[in-house]
Design a protein around this motif. Structure first.
Motif, mmCIF file in Angstrom:
data_model
loop_
_atom_site.group_PDB
_atom_site.id
_atom_site.type_symbol
_atom_site.label_atom_id
_atom_site.label_comp_id
_atom_site.label_asym_id
_atom_site.label_seq_id
_atom_site.Cartn_x
_atom_site.Cartn_y
_atom_site.Cartn_z
ATOM 1 N N ARG A 176 -1.332 0.871 -8.702
ATOM 2 C CA ARG A 176 -2.688 0.600 -8.211
ATOM 3 C C ARG A 176 -3.033 -0.865 -8.450
ATOM 4 O O ARG A 176 -2.516 -1.497 -9.389
ATOM 5 C CB ARG A 176 -3.716 1.507 -8.875
ATOM 6 C CG ARG A 176 -3.867 1.366 -10.372
ATOM 7 C CD ARG A 176 -4.883 2.403 -10.880
ATOM 8 N NE ARG A 176 -5.243 2.203 -12.266
ATOM 9 C CZ ARG A 176 -4.620 2.739 -13.301
ATOM 10 N NH1 ARG A 176 -3.562 3.519 -13.080
ATOM 11 N NH2 ARG A 176 -5.030 2.515 -14.539
ATOM 12 N N ASN A 177 -3.915 -1.374 -7.604
ATOM 13 C CA ASN A 177 -4.336 -2.766 -7.701
ATOM 14 C C ASN A 177 -5.318 -2.945 -8.855
ATOM 15 O O ASN A 177 -5.963 -1.998 -9.303
ATOM 16 C CB ASN A 177 -4.975 -3.233 -6.391
ATOM 17 C CG ASN A 177 -3.956 -3.419 -5.293
ATOM 18 O OD1 ASN A 177 -2.970 -4.129 -5.458
ATOM 19 N ND2 ASN A 177 -4.168 -2.753 -4.156
ATOM 20 N N PHE A 178 -5.419 -4.157 -9.307
ATOM 21 C CA PHE A 178 -6.317 -4.495 -10.402
ATOM 22 C C PHE A 178 -7.747 -4.552 -9.875
ATOM 23 O O PHE A 178 -8.042 -5.247 -8.908
ATOM 24 C CB PHE A 178 -5.923 -5.853 -10.997
ATOM 25 C CG PHE A 178 -6.575 -6.157 -12.303
ATOM 26 C CD1 PHE A 178 -6.041 -5.683 -13.489
ATOM 27 C CD2 PHE A 178 -7.738 -6.908 -12.358
ATOM 28 C CE1 PHE A 178 -6.637 -5.965 -14.701
ATOM 29 C CE2 PHE A 178 -8.347 -7.197 -13.563
ATOM 30 C CZ PHE A 178 -7.797 -6.721 -14.744
ATOM 31 N N SER A 179 -8.668 -3.804 -10.539
ATOM 32 C CA SER A 179 -10.066 -3.757 -10.117
ATOM 33 C C SER A 179 -10.959 -3.886 -11.348
ATOM 34 O O SER A 179 -10.488 -4.135 -12.464
ATOM 35 C CB SER A 179 -10.351 -2.453 -9.375
ATOM 36 O OG SER A 179 -10.167 -1.350 -10.246
ATOM 37 N N LYS A 180 -12.271 -3.669 -11.168
ATOM 38 C CA LYS A 180 -13.209 -3.780 -12.287
ATOM 39 C C LYS A 180 -12.924 -2.742 -13.367
ATOM 40 O O LYS A 180 -13.077 -3.008 -14.555
ATOM 41 C CB LYS A 180 -14.641 -3.631 -11.780
ATOM 42 C CG LYS A 180 -15.124 -4.821 -10.966
ATOM 43 C CD LYS A 180 -16.588 -4.651 -10.582
ATOM 44 C CE LYS A 180 -17.086 -5.872 -9.797
ATOM 45 N NZ LYS A 180 -18.505 -5.729 -9.405
ATOM 46 N N ASP A 181 -12.535 -1.539 -12.933
ATOM 47 C CA ASP A 181 -12.215 -0.501 -13.916
ATOM 48 C C ASP A 181 -11.016 -0.908 -14.765
ATOM 49 O O ASP A 181 -11.000 -0.711 -15.987
ATOM 50 C CB ASP A 181 -11.925 0.821 -13.203
ATOM 51 C CG ASP A 181 -13.172 1.403 -12.552
ATOM 52 O OD1 ASP A 181 -14.291 1.059 -13.002
ATOM 53 O OD2 ASP A 181 -13.027 2.179 -11.592
ATOM 54 N N GLU A 182 -9.997 -1.458 -14.119
ATOM 55 C CA GLU A 182 -8.816 -1.915 -14.859
ATOM 56 C C GLU A 182 -9.161 -3.098 -15.760
ATOM 57 O O GLU A 182 -8.595 -3.258 -16.838
ATOM 58 C CB GLU A 182 -7.686 -2.302 -13.894
ATOM 59 C CG GLU A 182 -6.903 -1.136 -13.322
ATOM 60 C CD GLU A 182 -7.713 -0.350 -12.297
ATOM 61 O OE1 GLU A 182 -8.588 -0.966 -11.649
ATOM 62 O OE2 GLU A 182 -7.496 0.863 -12.160
ATOM 63 N N ASP A 183 -10.097 -3.929 -15.301
ATOM 64 C CA ASP A 183 -10.561 -5.063 -16.103
ATOM 65 C C ASP A 183 -11.140 -4.575 -17.430
ATOM 66 O O ASP A 183 -10.798 -5.064 -18.513
ATOM 67 C CB ASP A 183 -11.610 -5.851 -15.317
ATOM 68 C CG ASP A 183 -11.997 -7.150 -16.015
ATOM 69 O OD1 ASP A 183 -12.231 -7.122 -17.234
ATOM 70 O OD2 ASP A 183 -12.066 -8.188 -15.335
ATOM 71 N N PRO B 214 -2.817 -8.960 -11.827
ATOM 72 C CA PRO B 214 -3.683 -9.901 -11.108
ATOM 73 C C PRO B 214 -3.171 -11.322 -11.339
ATOM 74 O O PRO B 214 -2.109 -11.523 -11.942
ATOM 75 C CB PRO B 214 -5.037 -9.678 -11.786
ATOM 76 C CG PRO B 214 -4.682 -9.311 -13.193
ATOM 77 C CD PRO B 214 -3.395 -8.520 -13.101
ATOM 78 N N THR C 125 -6.698 -14.627 -14.539
ATOM 79 C CA THR C 125 -7.569 -13.479 -14.817
ATOM 80 C C THR C 125 -7.202 -12.842 -16.150
ATOM 81 O O THR C 125 -8.076 -12.500 -16.960
ATOM 82 C CB THR C 125 -7.455 -12.434 -13.686
ATOM 83 O OG1 THR C 125 -7.793 -13.051 -12.447
ATOM 84 C CG2 THR C 125 -8.366 -11.254 -13.945
ATOM 85 N N GLU D 226 0.833 -1.205 0.000
ATOM 86 C CA GLU D 226 0.000 0.000 0.000
ATOM 87 C C GLU D 226 0.867 1.255 0.000
ATOM 88 O O GLU D 226 0.561 2.242 -0.676
ATOM 89 C CB GLU D 226 -0.921 -0.009 1.214
ATOM 90 C CG GLU D 226 -1.992 -1.101 1.168
ATOM 91 C CD GLU D 226 -2.797 -1.178 2.456
ATOM 92 O OE1 GLU D 226 -2.544 -0.347 3.362
ATOM 93 O OE2 GLU D 226 -3.677 -2.061 2.555
#
Length: 755
Positions: free
Chosen positions: A118-125, A161, A165, A109
């Protein structure tokens, strides 16, 4: 291992994507893992040594390969030591850091805040899917798309990720790209066209062969019958009136779909969904149509070569046959000239001198005999081609009627002549119009084309047109509609619209003037300077002489010392003797090149049980013993298995990728660095005799009288101790080179030459 449909990689491949392959490469280590002054300041804020080293390693792994420390199963000790040395720490303290997961999360963090990760999220998906979709529209290769996905994530500072994924996103992107492509290809296709495409998959009148098999099996022996059969297939494809829009689809995608059409038989295509089946068939037939036209031109070229070869042969036979009579006539001619010369010089009566020679009837008869065997002054053979005109007429009307020729530059006159003959054939005319164009005809042809009364000889006019047409096509002066090899040269260039819309003319960074006049002036000045330099220094060139407009080079003498020969023998003695199968399997273990020999349909790499079959197929085709003989000599591998592997895995794209893996591996070997920097290359060829008639096979006097193909390979100047050339063939394109177990260059370019 059985993969889920959305899983594109094996477990080993997943580990390779997030591994560190350069742990022994100091240069690469410094590029990715050298800490800056700012990095060290942030790291030193942590109190304990193992926290400092752990934080630094987390930062290093995010930079390369791009994943968190939790996803790395094995961190090479050399990497840990390289970073520890920069912090004046002992590498072993890192073992203490691995004990607390909470500390790892807190440090991750902190790194995200400090460095913008930044971590992989739905937006990055969603972001990654849209980016990969653009690449998937161009390339179906899953490995390529996954590499691109990792590059995109790394550039955007998004922490990787789980690989599964990424595989899932790539899989969905490929599916969407395929659907978009299929929709684009079929949206304007009528029901009648679809029914015609389905008809291609049905049996012909013989109830055995399907139309698809018939179209694929065009004969390759050069003859007028072959030309007719090829044009029959061209006309059949044209009758479908596909007219699909392929300009909006990337060429890689089109090649992929076309390859599937070549590979799949009718029964397999019938199993596909309609939209995919129609798309594959439409692209395949469009591509095949161009290849068939090229084959027809190749047959025409071979027939024209045969026509002129026959004329040359007939002329030589006549010269040999008449040599005795010509010798006798020359003896009489010498006597006659001497008698006349004596009469003139001594002022005697010519008639008496001729009477002294003997009977005048003998000389008179020799003149008539000479008239029968006399040849044109230039000893040309065109006057002997008249008897071969009938063979040309067996296919020439079909050529003029079914192929569309267009001028590229100053070939308008030749095109007009083609149209004249085409009109005569369509309307059954027998006389060439007096105003027909003849300015394209060379002087040697005009003597036969133009009669003494001013009319045009139909036979020679058509033979001249066919000859000049063949020359113009291969010179690029004439292009053919729908052809792949002889298409308009402008199709290879950037279109005017793209040039203007993208302002490429201002951004291309071209190092020469865009004005043709300025460019030619600059080249002329450069050429003049070079010529003047050569003229001034020609006498100073070692082992080179320029006399009478001829350049002579001194023959190179063998200059290898005895010490070099002994050293060479010593090196060869150090190389272990190993059989080809053992070497092939050993190189497979080093490089895993076979993983790139993916299935043409599923794009899956070979599984464990398929690898021995694959190696056997490579050996069978590479050593030219054939699949059948290899199957006979192996107990566990059948002909059917190797035939299937050869057809579906040894295609051109897969071979190039496997080859790139091999030569890249060689490039990184220490030994290769002693054989050059890879900026130059050498070429050699292999002559393969062809026992059957083929439009691509020809005679080459250098190799004897048999017909064959010469395959050339281009290899860089870096070699290793082991260098084996494996030549493979398949049923469609006939020749591919899987260069060396060890070679050079990231992508070795392969060229096919037929001589």
């Amino acid at each position: 291992m059985i993969l889920n449909r959305r899983e594109l990689l094996t477990e080993q491949q997943r580990e390779e994507f997030i591994s560190i392959p350069f742990e022994k490469d100091e240069h690469q280590m410094s590029v990715f893992y050298m800490l800056s002054i700012d990095d060290i300041e942030i790291i030193n804020k942590h109190r304990r040594d193992f926290n400092k080293l752990g934080f630094a390693l987390q930062l290093a792994l995010l930079r390369y390969p791009g994943c968190s420390i939790s996803n790395m199963k094995n961190i090479p000790y050399s990497v840990v030591k390289y970073i520890a040395d920069q912090l004046d720490l002992e590498p072993e303290v890192f073992n203490l850091y691995a004990e607390r997961d909470t500390t790892k999360r807190e440090h991750l963090e902190e790194i995200c805040i400090e460095y913008g990760y930044r971590n992989f999220s739905k937006d990055e998906d969603k972001f990654l899917f849209e980016e990969i979709l653009n690449y998937a529209m161009e390339n179906d290769n899953s490995t390529f798309l996954i590499k691109k996905a990792l590059e995109i994530l790394k550039k955007a500072r998004i922490i990787f990720p789980a690989m599964i994924t990424i595989e899932s996103i790539v899989w969905f992107a490929r599916e969407n790209a395929d659907n978009i492509t299929f929709k684009c290809l079929t949206e304007n296709m009528s029901s009648a066209q679809k029914n015609l495409l389905d008809t291609i998959l049905t049996p012909m009148d013989d109830m055995v062969t399907t139309y698809l098999s018939w179209i694929k099996s065009a004969p390759l022996n050069p003859s007028s019958k072959t030309f007719k059969e090829i044009i029959e297939r061209v006309n059949y494809i044209k009758s479908l009136e596909l007219n699909i829009d392929i300009k909006s689809i990337h060429p890689n995608k089109l090649r992929y779909l076309s390859r599937l059409g070549y590979k799949y038989d009718a029964y397999a295509l019938r199993r596909f969904e309609e939209i995919k089946r129609y798309s594959i068939m439409a692209v395949f037939l469009t591509d095949l149509n161009g290849e068939l036209i090229d084959q027809a031109i190749q047959v025409h070229s071979k027939l024209m070569i045969s026509l002129h070869s026959k004329g040359l042969k007939l002329r030589d036979e006549l010269n040999v046959k008449s040599s005795k009579s010509a010798n006798e006539i020359m003896h009489l001619h010498v006597k006659l000239v001497k008698a006349i010369d004596t009469a003139f010089s001594e002022k005697r009566d010519i008639s008496k001198e001729l009477e002294n020679l003997g009977e005048w009837a003998i000389f008179k008869e020799s003149a008539y005999s000479a008239e029968k065997i006399i040849r044109p002054l230039n000893n040309d053979y065109l006057d002997l081609l008249d008897s071969s005109f009938g063979n040309l007429r067996k296919y020439s009307p079909i050529l003029f009627k079914n192929l569309d020729f267009h001028p590229s530059n100053n070939s308008t006159s030749l095109i007009n002549a083609v149209n004249v003959i085409k009109d005569m054939n369509d309307n059954n005319k027998r006389k060439i119009p007096d105003d027909s164009p003849i300015d394209f005809i060379s002087k040697r042809w005009k003597n036969h084309v133009c009669n003494e009364d001013g009319t045009i000889n139909k036979r020679y006019y058509e033979m001249a047109v066919l000859t000049e047409l063949n020359n113009a096509i291969h010179a690029g002066d004439i292009w053919i509609s729908d052809s792949k090899r002889h298409k308009n040269i402008n199709e290879y260039l950037i279109s005017d619209e793209d040039w203007k819309s993208t302002c490429l003319k201002n951004e291309a960074g071209i190092s020469v003037s865009l004005s043709i006049d300025d460019y030619l002036k600059e080249r002329q000045e450069t050429l003049l300077d070079k010529l003047q330099y050569v003229s001034k220094n020609s006498k100073n060139l070692e082992d080179v002489s320029i006399e009478g407009g001829r350049i002579s080079l001194k023959k190179l003498e063998k200059n290898v010392s005895e010490e070099s020969e002994k050293f060479n023998s010593m090196i060869y003695g150090m190389i272990p003797k190993i059989s080809l199968p053992e070497l092939l399997l050993e190189v497979s273990e080093w490089t895993h090149f076979e993983q790139h020999l993916t299935h043409a349909s599923t794009d899956k790499p070979p599984k464990n049980e398929e690898i021995p079959i694959l190696m056997a197929a490579i050996m069978a085709l590479g050593t030219n013993i054939g699949v059948q003989k290899m199957a006979d000599s192996t107990s566990d591998i059948t002909y059917a298995q190797m035939a299937n592997i050869s057809e579906w895995r040894l295609h051109d794209d897969a071979l190039k990728k496997a080859q790139a893996t091999l030569v890249n591996y060689q490039h990184h070997l220490d030994l290769a660095q002693y054989f050059g920097d890879g900026t130059t290359s050498s070429s050699d060829g292999m002559r393969v005799e062809v026992g059957v008639s083929s439009i691509y096979a020809d005679k080459n006097p250098h190799y004897g009288i048999g017909k064959g193909l010469t395959m050339y390979r281009h290899v860089s100047d870096q070699y290793s101790a082991f260098n084996i050339n494996v030549i493979t063939t398949n049923s469609r394109d006939s020749l591919y080179l899987l260069d060396g177990i060890l070679g050079h260059e990231s992508e070795l370019q392969i060229e096919e030459h037929y001589t």
